[in-house]
Scaffold this motif. Structure first.
Motif, PDB file in Angstrom:
ATOM      1  N   GLY A 180       0.913  -1.183   0.017  1.00  0.00           N
ATOM      2  CA  GLY A 180      -0.030  -0.032  -0.050  1.00  0.00           C
ATOM      3  C   GLY A 180       0.803   1.277   0.104  1.00  0.00           C
ATOM      4  N   THR A 181       0.267   2.471   0.128  1.00  0.00           N
ATOM      5  CA  THR A 181       0.950   3.605  -0.093  1.00  0.00           C
ATOM      6  C   THR A 181       0.708   4.625   1.155  1.00  0.00           C
ATOM      7  OG1 THR A 181       0.437   3.638  -2.446  1.00  0.00           O
ATOM      8  CG2 THR A 181       0.832   5.923  -1.384  1.00  0.00           C
ATOM      9  N   MET A 182       1.775   5.089   1.656  1.00  0.00           N
ATOM     10  CA  MET A 182       1.823   6.064   2.943  1.00  0.00           C
ATOM     11  C   MET A 182       1.966   7.581   2.335  1.00  0.00           C
ATOM     12  SD  MET A 182       3.943   4.161   5.705  1.00  0.00           S
ATOM     13  CE  MET A 182       4.958   2.930   4.567  1.00  0.00           C
ATOM     14  N   GLU A 226       6.082  12.392   9.988  1.00  0.00           N
ATOM     15  CA  GLU A 226       4.880  11.503  10.675  1.00  0.00           C
ATOM     16  C   GLU A 226       4.126  11.197   9.216  1.00  0.00           C
ATOM     17  OE1 GLU A 226       1.069  13.021  12.285  1.00  0.00           O
ATOM     18  OE2 GLU A 226       2.676  14.321  13.230  1.00  0.00           O
ATOM     19  N   VAL A 227       3.843  10.039   9.324  1.00  0.00           N
ATOM     20  CA  VAL A 227       2.688   9.237   8.505  1.00  0.00           C
ATOM     21  C   VAL A 227       1.309  10.159   8.656  1.00  0.00           C
ATOM     22  CG1 VAL A 227       1.556   7.400   7.745  1.00  0.00           C
ATOM     23  CG2 VAL A 227       3.950   7.068   8.123  1.00  0.00           C
ATOM     24  N   ILE A 228       0.937  10.816   7.629  1.00  0.00           N
ATOM     25  CA  ILE A 228      -0.603  11.315   8.000  1.00  0.00           C
ATOM     26  C   ILE A 228      -1.548  10.420   6.807  1.00  0.00           C
ATOM     27  CG2 ILE A 228       0.510  13.713   8.089  1.00  0.00           C
ATOM     28  CD1 ILE A 228      -0.348  14.177   5.308  1.00  0.00           C
ATOM     29  N   ASP A 229      -1.378   9.423   6.528  1.00  0.00           N
ATOM     30  CA  ASP A 229      -2.168   8.642   5.626  1.00  0.00           C
ATOM     31  C   ASP A 229      -1.543   7.322   5.286  1.00  0.00           C
ATOM     32  OD1 ASP A 229      -4.959   8.014   4.012  1.00  0.00           O
ATOM     33  OD2 ASP A 229      -3.399   8.043   2.556  1.00  0.00           O
ATOM     34  N   GLY A 230      -2.286   6.100   5.780  1.00  0.00           N
ATOM     35  CA  GLY A 230      -1.709   4.962   5.325  1.00  0.00           C
ATOM     36  C   GLY A 230      -1.015   4.397   6.797  1.00  0.00           C
ATOM     37  N   LEU A 231      -1.435   4.287   7.905  1.00  0.00           N
ATOM     38  CA  LEU A 231      -0.704   3.728   8.827  1.00  0.00           C
ATOM     39  C   LEU A 231      -0.999   2.051   8.835  1.00  0.00           C
ATOM     40  CD1 LEU A 231      -1.566   5.953  12.374  1.00  0.00           C
ATOM     41  CD2 LEU A 231       0.566   5.394  11.196  1.00  0.00           C
ATOM     42  N   ALA A 232      -2.043   1.601   8.274  1.00  0.00           N
ATOM     43  CA  ALA A 232      -2.228   0.243   8.130  1.00  0.00           C
ATOM     44  C   ALA A 232      -1.188  -0.292   7.368  1.00  0.00           C
ATOM     45  CB  ALA A 232      -3.705   0.116   7.509  1.00  0.00           C
ATOM     46  N   VAL A 233      -0.456   0.212   6.305  1.00  0.00           N
ATOM     47  CA  VAL A 233       0.663  -0.252   5.644  1.00  0.00           C
ATOM     48  C   VAL A 233       1.806  -0.446   6.586  1.00  0.00           C
ATOM     49  CG1 VAL A 233       2.345   0.131   3.727  1.00  0.00           C
ATOM     50  CG2 VAL A 233      -0.234   1.175   3.787  1.00  0.00           C
ATOM     51  N   VAL A 234       2.107   0.407   7.797  1.00  0.00           N
ATOM     52  CA  VAL A 234       3.370   0.221   8.261  1.00  0.00           C
ATOM     53  C   VAL A 234       2.665  -1.122   9.213  1.00  0.00           C
ATOM     54  CG1 VAL A 234       4.318   0.853  10.651  1.00  0.00           C
ATOM     55  CG2 VAL A 234       3.498   2.665   8.830  1.00  0.00           C
ATOM     56  N   ASP A 235       1.689  -1.369   9.669  1.00  0.00           N
ATOM     57  CA  ASP A 235       1.222  -2.578  10.484  1.00  0.00           C
ATOM     58  C   ASP A 235       1.435  -3.700   9.607  1.00  0.00           C
ATOM     59  OD1 ASP A 235       0.167  -1.262  12.670  1.00  0.00           O
ATOM     60  OD2 ASP A 235      -1.677  -1.018  11.952  1.00  0.00           O
ATOM     61  N   SER A 236       1.061  -3.827   8.306  1.00  0.00           N
ATOM     62  CA  SER A 236       1.089  -4.859   7.206  1.00  0.00           C
ATOM     63  C   SER A 236       2.437  -5.163   7.026  1.00  0.00           C
ATOM     64  CB  SER A 236       0.597  -4.551   5.951  1.00  0.00           C
ATOM     65  OG  SER A 236      -0.866  -4.345   6.175  1.00  0.00           O
ATOM     66  N   ILE A 237       3.481  -4.344   7.061  1.00  0.00           N
ATOM     67  CA  ILE A 237       5.162  -4.461   6.690  1.00  0.00           C
ATOM     68  C   ILE A 237       5.674  -5.148   8.008  1.00  0.00           C
ATOM     69  CG2 ILE A 237       7.213  -3.567   6.221  1.00  0.00           C
ATOM     70  CD1 ILE A 237       5.699  -1.470   4.364  1.00  0.00           C
ATOM     71  N   ALA A 238       5.198  -4.402   9.228  1.00  0.00           N
ATOM     72  CA  ALA A 238       5.718  -4.938  10.282  1.00  0.00           C
ATOM     73  C   ALA A 238       5.495  -6.440  10.659  1.00  0.00           C
ATOM     74  CB  ALA A 238       5.071  -4.154  11.442  1.00  0.00           C
ATOM     75  N   LYS A 239       4.393  -6.916  10.269  1.00  0.00           N
ATOM     76  CA  LYS A 239       4.106  -8.252  10.512  1.00  0.00           C
ATOM     77  C   LYS A 239       4.714  -9.285   9.694  1.00  0.00           C
ATOM     78  CE  LYS A 239      -0.442  -8.122   8.554  1.00  0.00           C
ATOM     79  NZ  LYS A 239      -1.808  -8.631   8.849  1.00  0.00           N
ATOM     80  N   GLN A 240       5.501  -8.977   8.659  1.00  0.00           N
ATOM     81  CA  GLN A 240       5.736  -9.900   7.660  1.00  0.00           C
ATOM     82  C   GLN A 240       7.004 -10.836   8.313  1.00  0.00           C
ATOM     83  OE1 GLN A 240       4.741 -10.142   4.633  1.00  0.00           O
ATOM     84  NE2 GLN A 240       3.398  -8.795   5.503  1.00  0.00           N
TER      85      GLN A 240
END
Length: 236
Positions: free
Chosen positions: A34-36, A185-199
């Motif tokens: 995704g995109t941040m 800071e990330v102002i849009d796309g925090l869910a992308v951080v979650d997706s990458i962190a759990k790889q």
């Protein structure tokens, strides 16, 4: 006549300065997950200028998030990662300079924070190009008290009451405050951080499947950023 010419020469520069105050540099960070969108803080001008220079030169395009730890952060920006072989150790690459530390107590490691990685240099100066984005976790009062003890031991910045409330609701990594420079800071796309962190990752915390990034940035009116992403700029 000379005075008139001087005023005419200065006028365009004044207009440019005023126009720049009305705009901000918006970073679009694209990954397979995704995109941040990120903004860079004016309170850390050295880091902002450096990051803009790197983004505008396409430095980050094709690099990896080479270190990911769930409930902590995702790290990237090592130039050696662009053509890295599977299993290759990463994290030591960079340009031949550091960015002086810019610790601002009002800027802290809440979830979505953009901050500069660094080695163990005594000045706590930042890497020229490596960065991380905080995922962190939500802290209760007891665990946050333990974090405060850890911060004292690291000579960092203790969270204010307002910052502590953010750590107890949104989350973050408080023990890093005052030891690593926060500059955006990330102002849009925090869910992308979650997706990458759990790889899934190897024993060096490198994702088993490469997570590549591309970045582009452009100057946009602050009003448009607020309207599109809901980010509120502090009044000066």
């Amino acid at each position: 006549m000379k005075q008139v010419l001087l005023i005419l020469c200065l006028l365009p520069l004044t207009l440019v300065a005023q126009n720049k105050k009305k705009k901000d540099y918006l970073v679009k960070l694209t990954t397979d997950y995704g995109t941040m969108h990120l903004i860079l803080y004016d309170q850390t001008p050295k880091h902002k200028e450096n990051f803009i220079k790197l983004v505008d030169s396409s430095f980050y395009n094709g690099l990896l998030f080479h270190r990911v730890i769930q409930n902590f952060m995702i790290q990237g920006g090592d130039p050696n990662s662009k053509n890295a072989q599977p299993g290759q150790a990463l994290g030591s690459g960079g340009k031949n300079y550091r960015v002086p530390a810019e610790f601002v107590p009002e800027l802290f490691h809440k979830k979505g924070t953009l901050a500069a990685a660094r080695d163990n240099n005594p000045e706590k100066a930042s890497s020229s190009c490596q960065f991380y984005i905080v995922q962190g976790r939500v802290w209760d009062e007891a665990s946050l008290a333990q974090q405060r003890d850890r911060i004292k031991g690291m000579n960092g910045h203790l969270p204010t009451e307002e910052q502590a409330n953010v750590y107890k609701t949104l989350g973050g990594t408080p023990h890093l405050d005052g030891n690593y420079t926060v500059f955006g800071e990330v102002i849009d796309g925090l869910a992308v951080v979650d997706s990458i962190a759990k790889q899934p990752r190897d024993n060096r915390d490198r994702p088993q499947k490469d997570v590549r990034m591309n970045m582009e940035g452009k100057w946009i009116k602050k009003k448009k950023i607020t309207k599109q992403f809901g980010y509120i700029y502090a009044k000066k």
